[in-house]
Design a protein around this motif. Structure first.
Motif, PDB file in Angstrom:
ATOM      1  N   ALA A   1       9.870 -12.638   3.912  1.00 40.17           N
ATOM      2  CA  ALA A   1      10.423 -11.488   3.305  1.00 40.17           C
ATOM      3  C   ALA A   1       9.803 -11.586   2.418  1.00 40.17           C
ATOM      4  CB  ALA A   1      11.291 -11.664   3.306  1.00 40.17           C
ATOM      5  N   GLY A   2      10.072 -12.437   1.013  1.00 40.69           N
ATOM      6  CA  GLY A   2       9.590 -12.661   0.111  1.00 40.69           C
ATOM      7  C   GLY A   2       8.255 -12.285  -0.836  1.00 40.69           C
ATOM      8  N   ALA A   3       7.068 -12.416   0.110  1.00 37.52           N
ATOM      9  CA  ALA A   3       5.969 -12.399   0.029  1.00 37.52           C
ATOM     10  C   ALA A   3       6.081 -10.863   0.487  1.00 37.52           C
ATOM     11  CB  ALA A   3       5.090 -12.968   1.572  1.00 37.52           C
ATOM     12  N   ILE A   4       6.668  -9.858   1.338  1.00 33.88           N
ATOM     13  CA  ILE A   4       6.338  -8.229   0.872  1.00 33.88           C
ATOM     14  C   ILE A   4       7.131  -8.178  -0.038  1.00 33.88           C
ATOM     15  CG2 ILE A   4       7.831  -6.493   2.399  1.00 33.88           C
ATOM     16  CD1 ILE A   4       7.844  -8.029   4.995  1.00 33.88           C
ATOM     17  N   VAL A   5       8.257  -8.604  -0.354  1.00 33.12           N
ATOM     18  CA  VAL A   5       8.830  -8.397  -1.979  1.00 33.12           C
ATOM     19  C   VAL A   5       7.681  -8.316  -2.371  1.00 33.12           C
ATOM     20  CG1 VAL A   5      11.106  -9.084  -3.746  1.00 33.12           C
ATOM     21  CG2 VAL A   5      10.860  -8.821  -1.036  1.00 33.12           C
ATOM     22  N   PHE A   6       7.398  -9.240  -3.079  1.00 33.92           N
ATOM     23  CA  PHE A   6       6.185  -9.936  -3.709  1.00 33.92           C
ATOM     24  C   PHE A   6       5.178  -8.229  -4.279  1.00 33.92           C
ATOM     25  CE2 PHE A   6       7.618 -13.768  -4.818  1.00 33.92           C
ATOM     26  CZ  PHE A   6       7.655 -13.683  -6.328  1.00 33.92           C
ATOM     27  N   ALA A   7       4.784  -8.463  -2.559  1.00 29.60           N
ATOM     28  CA  ALA A   7       3.971  -6.817  -2.689  1.00 29.60           C
ATOM     29  C   ALA A   7       4.115  -5.438  -2.503  1.00 29.60           C
ATOM     30  CB  ALA A   7       3.258  -6.952  -1.637  1.00 29.60           C
ATOM     31  N   PHE A   8       5.972  -5.343  -2.449  1.00 28.86           N
ATOM     32  CA  PHE A   8       6.565  -3.915  -3.219  1.00 28.86           C
ATOM     33  C   PHE A   8       5.927  -4.246  -4.513  1.00 28.86           C
ATOM     34  CE2 PHE A   8       8.968  -3.469   1.000  1.00 28.86           C
ATOM     35  CZ  PHE A   8       8.208  -2.284   0.879  1.00 28.86           C
ATOM     36  N   LYS A   9       6.474  -4.953  -5.346  1.00 30.39           N
ATOM     37  CA  LYS A   9       5.656  -5.327  -6.893  1.00 30.39           C
ATOM     38  C   LYS A   9       4.847  -5.473  -7.961  1.00 30.39           C
ATOM     39  CE  LYS A   9      11.164  -7.752  -7.448  1.00 30.39           C
ATOM     40  NZ  LYS A   9      11.444  -9.019  -7.789  1.00 30.39           N
ATOM     41  N   ASP A  10       3.946  -4.786  -6.690  1.00 26.70           N
ATOM     42  CA  ASP A  10       2.579  -5.138  -7.218  1.00 26.70           C
ATOM     43  C   ASP A  10       2.072  -6.406  -7.905  1.00 26.70           C
ATOM     44  OD1 ASP A  10      -0.394  -4.057  -6.826  1.00 26.70           O
ATOM     45  OD2 ASP A  10       0.661  -2.977  -8.968  1.00 26.70           O
ATOM     46  N   LYS A  11       2.535  -7.430  -6.683  1.00 29.60           N
ATOM     47  CA  LYS A  11       1.992  -9.151  -7.270  1.00 29.60           C
ATOM     48  C   LYS A  11       1.310  -9.490  -6.280  1.00 29.60           C
ATOM     49  CE  LYS A  11       5.804  -9.169 -10.267  1.00 29.60           C
ATOM     50  NZ  LYS A  11       6.595 -11.090 -11.247  1.00 29.60           N
ATOM     51  N   LEU A  12      -0.105  -8.919  -5.741  1.00 27.38           N
ATOM     52  CA  LEU A  12      -0.421  -8.936  -4.368  1.00 27.38           C
ATOM     53  C   LEU A  12      -0.639 -10.597  -4.401  1.00 27.38           C
ATOM     54  CD1 LEU A  12      -0.395  -7.558  -1.079  1.00 27.38           C
ATOM     55  CD2 LEU A  12      -2.446  -6.896  -2.563  1.00 27.38           C
ATOM     56  N   ASP A  13      -1.219 -11.194  -5.199  1.00 26.89           N
ATOM     57  CA  ASP A  13      -1.834 -12.517  -5.398  1.00 26.89           C
ATOM     58  C   ASP A  13      -1.029 -13.741  -5.101  1.00 26.89           C
ATOM     59  OD1 ASP A  13      -4.397 -11.862  -5.931  1.00 26.89           O
ATOM     60  OD2 ASP A  13      -4.010 -11.593  -8.602  1.00 26.89           O
TER      61      ASP A  13
ATOM     62  N   GLY B   1       0.793  -1.229  -0.316  1.00 24.56           N
ATOM     63  CA  GLY B   1      -0.119   0.269   0.070  1.00 24.56           C
ATOM     64  C   GLY B   1       0.393   1.099  -0.139  1.00 24.56           C
ATOM     65  N   ILE B   2       1.749   1.198   0.448  1.00 27.67           N
ATOM     66  CA  ILE B   2       2.619   1.966   0.582  1.00 27.67           C
ATOM     67  C   ILE B   2       2.991   2.521  -0.545  1.00 27.67           C
ATOM     68  CG2 ILE B   2       4.971   3.363   1.812  1.00 27.67           C
ATOM     69  CD1 ILE B   2       2.223   3.792   3.643  1.00 27.67           C
ATOM     70  N   ALA B   3       3.649   1.336  -1.049  1.00 27.27           N
ATOM     71  CA  ALA B   3       4.845   1.139  -2.486  1.00 27.27           C
ATOM     72  C   ALA B   3       3.887   2.129  -3.498  1.00 27.27           C
ATOM     73  CB  ALA B   3       5.071   0.205  -2.782  1.00 27.27           C
ATOM     74  N   HIS B   4       2.461   1.876  -3.299  1.00 23.87           N
ATOM     75  CA  HIS B   4       1.577   1.977  -4.733  1.00 23.87           C
ATOM     76  C   HIS B   4       0.512   2.518  -4.154  1.00 23.87           C
ATOM     77  CE1 HIS B   4       3.287  -0.570  -7.275  1.00 23.87           C
ATOM     78  NE2 HIS B   4       3.472  -1.907  -5.985  1.00 23.87           N
ATOM     79  N   LEU B   5       0.619   4.501  -3.022  1.00 23.23           N
ATOM     80  CA  LEU B   5      -0.373   4.744  -2.463  1.00 23.23           C
ATOM     81  C   LEU B   5      -1.111   5.812  -2.673  1.00 23.23           C
ATOM     82  CD1 LEU B   5      -0.243   5.378   0.497  1.00 23.23           C
ATOM     83  CD2 LEU B   5       0.723   7.835  -0.037  1.00 23.23           C
ATOM     84  N   ARG B   6      -0.981   6.039  -4.428  1.00 23.60           N
ATOM     85  CA  ARG B   6      -1.970   6.666  -5.203  1.00 23.60           C
ATOM     86  C   ARG B   6      -3.064   5.643  -5.516  1.00 23.60           C
ATOM     87  NH1 ARG B   6       1.370  11.419  -8.244  1.00 23.60           N
ATOM     88  NH2 ARG B   6       2.539  12.419  -6.684  1.00 23.60           N
ATOM     89  N   LYS B   7      -2.491   4.911  -6.451  1.00 19.44           N
ATOM     90  CA  LYS B   7      -3.537   3.482  -7.598  1.00 19.44           C
ATOM     91  C   LYS B   7      -3.961   2.147  -6.636  1.00 19.44           C
ATOM     92  CE  LYS B   7      -0.417   0.389  -9.313  1.00 19.44           C
ATOM     93  NZ  LYS B   7       0.077  -0.270 -10.262  1.00 19.44           N
ATOM     94  N   GLY B   8      -3.619   1.752  -5.164  1.00 25.50           N
ATOM     95  CA  GLY B   8      -3.216   1.214  -4.409  1.00 25.50           C
ATOM     96  C   GLY B   8      -3.912  -0.018  -5.244  1.00 25.50           C
ATOM     97  N   GLN B   9      -4.266  -1.410  -4.128  1.00 30.88           N
ATOM     98  CA  GLN B   9      -4.050  -2.659  -5.040  1.00 30.88           C
ATOM     99  C   GLN B   9      -5.372  -3.698  -5.331  1.00 30.88           C
ATOM    100  OE1 GLN B   9      -0.135  -3.373  -2.163  1.00 30.88           O
ATOM    101  NE2 GLN B   9       0.834  -3.909  -4.340  1.00 30.88           N
TER     102      GLN B   9
END
Length: 435
Positions: A335-347, A170-178
């Motif tokens: 840590a891997g799950a968090i990195v994927f969230a940063f990359k907008d791969k929330l699934d 959410g912080i990394a994609h603050l404007r568009k959301g996920q």
């Protein structure tokens, strides 16, 4: 070296990028270190060169290789009678590094045996570390430690891993959301509610008013019957995920369409490199057996020294079992799950967090009850009022968080705060382990 040079096709990821196994491995993609000159590349003996190449990939091919020296230190500390808290700390760090390598090796094996069987292997071996620790604790009749460690793994995945992923994404994609696949979340939440029911009934049975002596045997029988039901439900879930409704677990295509340009520019070649097995099938199998044996030894040290370490550090045993073991033991995966969230791969992040929580609650816990039954140990599903209440509130909170298919940083922050409060609760709790 011939087997290392053959092209291998990634079989457990389809053209849409959906992952076909029950628990997502990401060790090779996120933690792997690459070198143009593998270890032993100039050695003339083919067998030695092949061994050194595998050694380079398995031991030195990860950013966690700096932790591996603690493994022999743990054995030295145990055999030479160092302080038991030191043995516990070194063993815990060693298990964390080895757990990531187990994930890597099961992923390598999955490349060769196809998406379906590979999915079953990953689903079975996904939480091997938790199961090994639980089995050694059962052998020493530390039933409370088994319950604490397994429940702690569920809570850490539901609240800490999922919450941190939602917050960071959410912080990394603050404007568009996920956005994420809501159907996948719904399936996992339903299974978690079934697990909660099976955990709650023995507790409610004990609190129904009858004496503990009168309810002990019925609770045990109810727990064993519920465990069989949970295992059947989990097997059905695997069939549902891998065969009949695999489309429910495919990653959404909409976020990818928004970032096609970035993916084509920066990710084309890297993706092809990730879609290759780096070691042979039998090499991966032999390494898997060897590293699992090391985890078994270190897990035995953990079980033997956790109480002494807790008393020495002034920390409750319940906190060490429920909070410290799950966090450190699965740090690489988290840590891997968090990195994927940063990359907008929330699934994928949701697949890691919810998939692990579902696997532990619906597979690992009932399997331990059945294993204890075979070993002649009376283990039930009564996790006591405090622990069951924490599990119930966590599942409800996650279900409400994921109900609309959208995410923002506030949802993640709330889940993290929930986990912090639960951690504080067990930090001040001084309940000793019963044997």
């Amino acid at each position: 070296m011939g087997s290392l040079q053959e092209p291998w096709v990634l079989e457990n990821v389809d053209s849409k990028g959906s992952v076909r196994h029950g628990k997502i491995n990401m060790s090779s993609s996120l933690l792997r270190t690459k070198s143009d000159l593998p270890l032993g590349s100039r050695v003339r003996c083919p067998m030695l060169r092949h061994f050194l190449a595998n050694l380079h990939e398995v031991v030195l091919g990860t950013k966690l290789s700096v932790i591996f020296p603690v493994i022999p230190l743990a054995f030295v500390a145990h055999f030479y009678g160092f302080g038991r808290p030191w043995v516990f700390a070194l063993s815990l760090l060693g298990v964390s590094a080895l757990a990531e390598r187990i994930s890597f090796l099961t992923e390598q094996i999955a490349y060769y045996i196809g998406p379906t069987v590979g999915g079953l292997v990953n689903a079975t071996c996904g939480n091997a570390t938790e199961l090994i620790i639980a089995i050694f604790a059962l052998r020493q009749n530390k039933i409370d430690m088994v319950k604490y460690s397994l429940l702690g793994s569920v809570l850490s995945n539901l609240l800490l891993v999922l919450g941190t992923s939602l917050f960071c994404g959410g912080i990394a994609h603050l404007r568009k959301g996920q956005k994420f696949n809501r159907r996948q979340a719904e399936v996992n939440c339903i299974l978690l509610l079934l697990a909660l029911l099976c955990h709650s009934l023995p507790l409610l049975f004990r609190m129904s008013g009858a004496s503990a002596a009168d309810t002990a045997d019925p609770i045990l029988q109810l727990s064993r019957a519920s465990s069989v039901v949970m295992l059947i439900a989990y097997i059905t879930y695997l069939v549902f995920q891998l065969f009949t409704h695999s489309q429910f677990f495919e990653a959404q295509e909409e976020p990818k369409d928004e970032e096609d340009g970035a993916l084509e520019q920066g990710g084309g070649e890297g993706k092809e490199e990730e879609e290759e097995a780096v070691i042979g099938f039998w090499s991966a199998f032999v390494w898997l057996v060897g590293l699992t044996s090391l985890i078994s030894l270190l897990s035995e040290y953990l079980v033997e020294t956790i109480e002494d370490a807790s008393y020495s550090w002034g920390i409750s045993v319940s906190f060490n079992s429920m909070i410290l073991l799950p966090i450190v033991g699965n740090a690489a995966e988290h840590a891997g799950a968090i990195v994927f969230a940063f990359k907008d791969k929330l699934d994928i992040s949701l697949g890691v967090a919810l998939g692990s929580a579902t696997q532990i609650s619906m597979f690992a816990v009932p399997l331990c009850v059945i294993a204890a039954w075979i070993m002649g140990i009376d283990m039930d599903l009564n996790f006591n009022l405090l622990e069951t209440g924490c599990l119930a509130l966590s599942i409800v909170a996650v279900a409400f968080t994921l109900q609309d298919g959208n995410s923002h940083y506030l949802k993640g922050l709330i889940l993290i705060l929930l986990y912090s409060v639960i951690g504080a609760c067990f930090f001040v709790s001084k309940t000793p382990l019963t044997t």
